[in-house]
Motif scaffolding. Structure first.
Motif, PDB file in Angstrom:
ATOM      1  N   ASN A  52      -5.823   1.256  -2.261  1.00  0.00           N
ATOM      2  CA  ASN A  52      -4.521   0.902  -1.696  1.00  0.00           C
ATOM      3  C   ASN A  52      -3.776   2.104  -1.132  1.00  0.00           C
ATOM      4  N   ASN A  53      -4.511   3.177  -0.896  1.00  0.00           N
ATOM      5  CA  ASN A  53      -3.894   4.382  -0.342  1.00  0.00           C
ATOM      6  C   ASN A  53      -4.413   4.609   1.078  1.00  0.00           C
ATOM      7  N   ILE A  54      -3.483   4.810   2.007  1.00  0.00           N
ATOM      8  CA  ILE A  54      -3.834   5.057   3.408  1.00  0.00           C
ATOM      9  C   ILE A  54      -3.553   6.521   3.705  1.00  0.00           C
TER      10      ILE A  54
ATOM     11  N   GLU B 112      -5.341  -3.162   9.227  1.00  0.00           N
ATOM     12  CA  GLU B 112      -6.179  -2.308  10.055  1.00  0.00           C
ATOM     13  C   GLU B 112      -5.797  -2.425  11.532  1.00  0.00           C
TER      14      GLU B 112
ATOM     15  N   GLU C  64      -7.555   6.654   7.122  1.00  0.00           N
ATOM     16  CA  GLU C  64      -8.676   6.389   6.227  1.00  0.00           C
ATOM     17  C   GLU C  64      -8.125   5.644   5.020  1.00  0.00           C
ATOM     18  N   LYS C  65      -8.814   4.560   4.633  1.00  0.00           N
ATOM     19  CA  LYS C  65      -8.320   3.719   3.557  1.00  0.00           C
ATOM     20  C   LYS C  65      -9.129   3.965   2.294  1.00  0.00           C
TER      21      LYS C  65
ATOM     22  N   VAL D  11       0.865  -1.186   0.000  1.00  0.00           N
ATOM     23  CA  VAL D  11       0.000   0.000   0.000  1.00  0.00           C
ATOM     24  C   VAL D  11       0.897   1.230   0.000  1.00  0.00           C
TER      25      VAL D  11
END
Length: 908
Positions: free
Chosen positions: A108-110, A89, A104-105, A64
């Motif tokens: 594939n970006n956090i 998570e 916040e997801k 990610v």
């Protein structure tokens, strides 16, 4: 010749291939272990890392990407974080829950952002339980319960109930602690969203003066039982108040207070454990196996208590990490704690003087320990008493009797020179909190020179004996903690033993009639890799052990014109995989199982399994029941050789397959043993009871006497018995009672009768009473034992050479069929220890056999045949000789210990 080789070639090739494959598997096994440790270190947890670096690691782990405002994470460091490697998570919750940051997801970006505490309520889980006193079964109120690394915790209510709620993850640990009880750490994964569970806390044991009171018997002045290994007894020399003997704090003397352990010949180091011989005990110092560890022929041990940290003694189910012996393991460990200041100790006694030092350096990250002892006063009264007692029944005693009867001064006795020394050095270095490096070196030895000359005319009859015994050793180890519950270590050790004995019998200086030379050398190399993993109630210890032993026996004898030689040069290699598994199924039920899988290249059968187990149960707070069994193998044989200057003399040989031509080849010893026992504790009273049964196959008849069984044969030792111990502790006194009863018999194919072990006493009662008043400590030790076995003479038989000449020989009854009178000895020791501003001083006086009881250790016979008897005119004389125990023997010593410099505060 060729046909014979081809006959065995396929079989040997199979064994060679099997050994090579086994070695490859062992190598692959350890590579995987180290790889696991390395990956654990790199991926499972991190320490003192920036939050930015941690995000980069998570990106690689979960594939990610992270987006965040640099100002939000700049300068933030994480002290400790453990990855789940399964759930992103939960990892993010554990990482950010205390940082005012959330996530916040989006695909594939956090996205990392600032949040309020309300954000984590959607991740809340509940856990609950009740805390109970393990010994009384009653609830414990107001116990502190917290979840590590979260700042969340509560106190249990008056009935021990608690409930917690928060953003917990399975990797969290629950800590339960209360004053007066041992704290407990449990994985929260067993509690999250589960029914309330019961948690048992064990009370801490009360420490009275220098005595640790624990659950089982064997607590004499510095002795305790290991809580992790139920068959291991731990001795702390620095806590010992003395148990009598030539050295009151001798760890081997203390071992003899334990039921099932004795020394029938009054030595300190020749221990017989549960019917076994002394050569069946593995003695180590900092992982260095030792073959000579007793001064003055075993009267005192070679270990200076100034450098000994603790002693781990096991007579039951051993850890599979150690192998090679079938009776017991005596693991003597050097000091491991870095001192907070320089400490120097000097001692002086009637036997030896000594000096030791402890020096910390490198800001309390390293330390150096050194100790040296040397014998003094060769011709003191105490040395003469010991010398005369040791050499009873040998040529030394015969020569002394001749000298005493020499009215014409034709006999010259050279004063015996008997000396000993021991030297220990150890360095400890802790470069980081996760690493520990230790290097140990030792050297111990004994020397004896003795001479005798008789000059009734021009020619002189001369004898000269010299004996040298020496053991040197080195050990280097490195231990690394990959994570809090997983560590590995690498150890290399070397032990070198050398024994040389020379005897010459001359009529003149240029003419040697009788000559004897004996040499026994051992080079023992050991390399060990092991790892230990622990999680909650499960503990595992596993690894690989490679050992190479080279033995050399070179015996040369000349008797007038007849010469005899024996030469053996053997190298044995052992490769072992070992695994120990302990599981605390509950606070009342525990199991320990282990196995050692070994290959040994000097025998036809090259693969050996050594399983062992121990099961303990606590059906009530005051009662413990234990059941154990094990199978062990031993590749080294300690043989006895009689009728020389030393009486019975020992030599070490390796087990190996016979080629059918050499009677000095010996098989592998195999021990199968089983024991069951119970211990009871009520207030200050403690007691224990054990029953054992042991069968050792592969015993050479030469372990008891070279001439007992002809030809040399392989038999078995069967030992069984009961052990009982009772003790009571007061504020300033203690009482110990230990009792053992059993049998130990040998069986050989060439003997129709069972042979009682020559060292075995059927019943042994040991009473120890200690009293302390201010700076004084008085200890009384009374040993009462059954007599040792001996072979009685039934008759004197006549051999007719011709009509006018006769010879005679003795006809014995059953070998070891008789019993000597009972043994009784009372030793008293008084110790005065006074602290000073700069240290402390200790004065000790002891008296062995204060009642001067006449104890008989051995009975043997000589037949005196005169010229008249050879002609048949009179009957030969039967002379009964006895080897006596020590008479009334006083001893004293004084020591001073002081510290230099201001004590440093050692960082935890």
């Amino acid at each position: 010749m060729t046909t014979g080789l081809l006959k065995f070639l396929p079989k040997n090739n199979c064994f060679i291939r099997a050994r090579l494959i086994g070695r490859k598997l062992i190598f692959l096994f350890w590579v995987l272990v180290l790889a696991h440790g390395s990956l654990s270190a790199q991926k499972s947890f991190v320490k003192n890392i920036s939050l930015v670096r941690l995000f980069e690691t998570l990106e690689k782990t979960y594939q990610v990407s992270f987006s965040y405002d640099v100002q939000l994470v700049e300068g933030k460091k994480i002290k400790y974080f453990e990855f789940s490697n399964k759930n992103l998570e939960k990892d993010l919750v554990a990482l950010l829950r205390d940082s005012q940051l959330g996530f916040e997801k989006l695909d594939n970006n956090i996205i990392i952002k600032r949040v309020t505490p309300e954000f984590y309520k959607k991740f809340y889980t509940k856990t609950c339980g009740q805390v109970i006193d393990m010994e009384t079964g009653l609830p414990l109120g107001h116990v502190a319960v917290s979840v590590q690394n979260t700042g969340i915790g509560v106190n249990a209510d008056s009935l021990g109930y608690f409930s917690l709620e928060g953003p917990f993850v399975p990797a969290d640990d629950l800590t339960v602690s209360f004053i007066g009880y041992a704290p407990k750490i449990l994985s929260l994964s067993f509690f999250i969203n589960q029914p309330c569970k019961v948690i048992f806390l064990r009370p801490k044991k009360l420490e009275i003066t220098e005595v640790i009171v624990r659950e089982d018997f064997n607590q004499l002045a510095g002795i305790k039982l290991s809580q992790m290994e139920p068959d291991v007894i731990i001795i702390k020399p620095d806590r010992m108040t003395g148990t009598g003997g030539l050295n009151p704090k001798d760890v081997f003397g203390t071992l003899q207070q334990i039921p099932g352990v004795s020394a029938s010949d009054e030595t300190a180091t020749t221990l017989n454990v549960r019917g076994g011989s002394s050569g069946q005990n593995l003695v180590m110092f900092d992982n260095i196996p030792l073959y000579h560890y007793g001064h003055l022929f075993g009267k005192v041990s070679s270990f200076n208590e100034a450098v000994v940290g603790n002693v781990r003694f096991n007579k039951g189910s051993f850890s599979s990490q150690n192998g090679g012996r079938v009776a017991s393991i005596i693991d003597i460990q050097g000091k491991k704690d870095i001192p907070n200041q320089i400490k120097i100790k000097s001692e002086l006694g009637l036997l030896n003087l000594g000096l030791s030092a402890e020096v910390p350096f490198a800001k309390q990250k390293a330390a150096f320990f050194v100790a040296y002892r040397k014998s003094i006063f060769d011709n003191s009264a105490l040395n003469r008493i010991l010398f005369d007692q040791i050499f009873q029944g040998t040529r030394v005693e015969d020569n002394q009797e001749k000298a005493n009867q020499d009215s014409l001064h034709q006999i010259l006795l050279v004063a015996p020179h008997n000396s000993f020394y021991d030297f220990f050095a150890k360095a400890i270095w802790k470069p980081t909190d996760e690493d520990r490096v230790e290097v140990t070196g030792l050297k111990m030895g004994d020397r004896l020179n003795y001479g005798f000359a008789s000059c009734p005319n021009v020619d002189c009859y001369m004898e000269n004996d010299s004996l040298s015994l020496e053991n040197i050793g080195y050990n280097a180890s490195w231990e690394h903690h990959w994570r809090p519950n997983f560590f590995s270590s690498i150890k290399y050790s070397y032990s070198g033993f050398n024994k040389e004995y020379h005897f010459a019998n001359n009529v003149t200086e240029d003419s040697t009639r009788i000559f004897e030379r004996k040499q026994n050398d051992i080079d023992d190399h050991s390399f060990q890799l092991n790892s230990q993993w622990q999680r909650n109630d499960i503990r595992m210890n596993f690894g690989f052990h490679r050992r190479k032993i080279h033995t050399l026996n070179d015996n040369q004898q000349k008797y007038f014109m007849v010469e005899d030689t024996f030469f053996d040069n053997s190298i044995g290699r052992t490769n072992s995989l070992f695994l120990d598994y302990r599981h605390d199924l509950s606070d009342k039920f525990h199991i320990f199982i282990g196995n050692r899988l070994s290959t040994y290249d000097l025998l036809e059968r090259q693969l050996f399994f050594e399983p062992r187990f121990t099961v303990t149960s606590n059906p009530s707070p005051i009662l413990k029941i234990k059941l154990s069994g094990a199978v062990y193998y031993q590749t080294m044989n300690q043989l006895l050789e009689p009728e020389n200057l030393l009486g019975n003399d020992e030599m070490w040989v390796l087990s190996k397959k016979s080629d059918g031509t050499d009677s000095h080849l010996f098989s592998l010893q195999k021990s199968s043993q089983f024991s069951i026992g119970a211990s009871l504790r009520k207030g200050l009273w403690q007691g224990s009871f054990d029953m054992y049964d042991k069968l050792v196959d592969g015993i050479s008849s030469q372990v008891i006497d070279f001439d007992v069984i002809k030809p040399n044969s392989i038999g078995a030792l069967h030992a069984q018995g009961i052990e009982l111990g009772v003790q009571r502790w007061g504020k300033n006194y203690f009482t110990i009672v230990s009792f053992s009863q059993g049998k130990a018999v040998y069986e050989f194919p060439h003997s129709a009768e069972k042979i009682a072990a020559p060292y075995h006493q059927k019943r042994r009662l040991n009473l120890v009473q200690g009293i302390k008043y201010k700076d004084f400590a008085l200890t009384m030790n009374w040993k009462l034992k059954s007599g040792l076995p001996f072979s009685a003479v039934d008759n004197i038989l006549t051999d007719t050479l011709d009509a006018n000449h006769f010879d005679y020989h003795l006809q014995y009854g059953p070998y070891n069929g008789g019993r000597l009178p009972k043994y009784s000895r009372l030793d008293v020791s008084l110790m005065y220890e006074h602290p000073f501003k700069w240290g402390k001083g200790t004065f000790n006086i002891s008296i062995l056999n204060i009642l001067n009881h006449n104890n008989i250790l051995k009975r043997y016979y000589n037949l005196l045949v005169s010229d008249a008897a050879r002609l048949g005119d009179e009957t030969p004389s039967l002379v009964v000789k006895e080897r006596k125990g020590l008479p009334f023997t006083p001893n004293l010593s004084v020591s001073f210990q002081f510290g230099l410099g201001k004590p440093a505060v050692i960082p935890k």
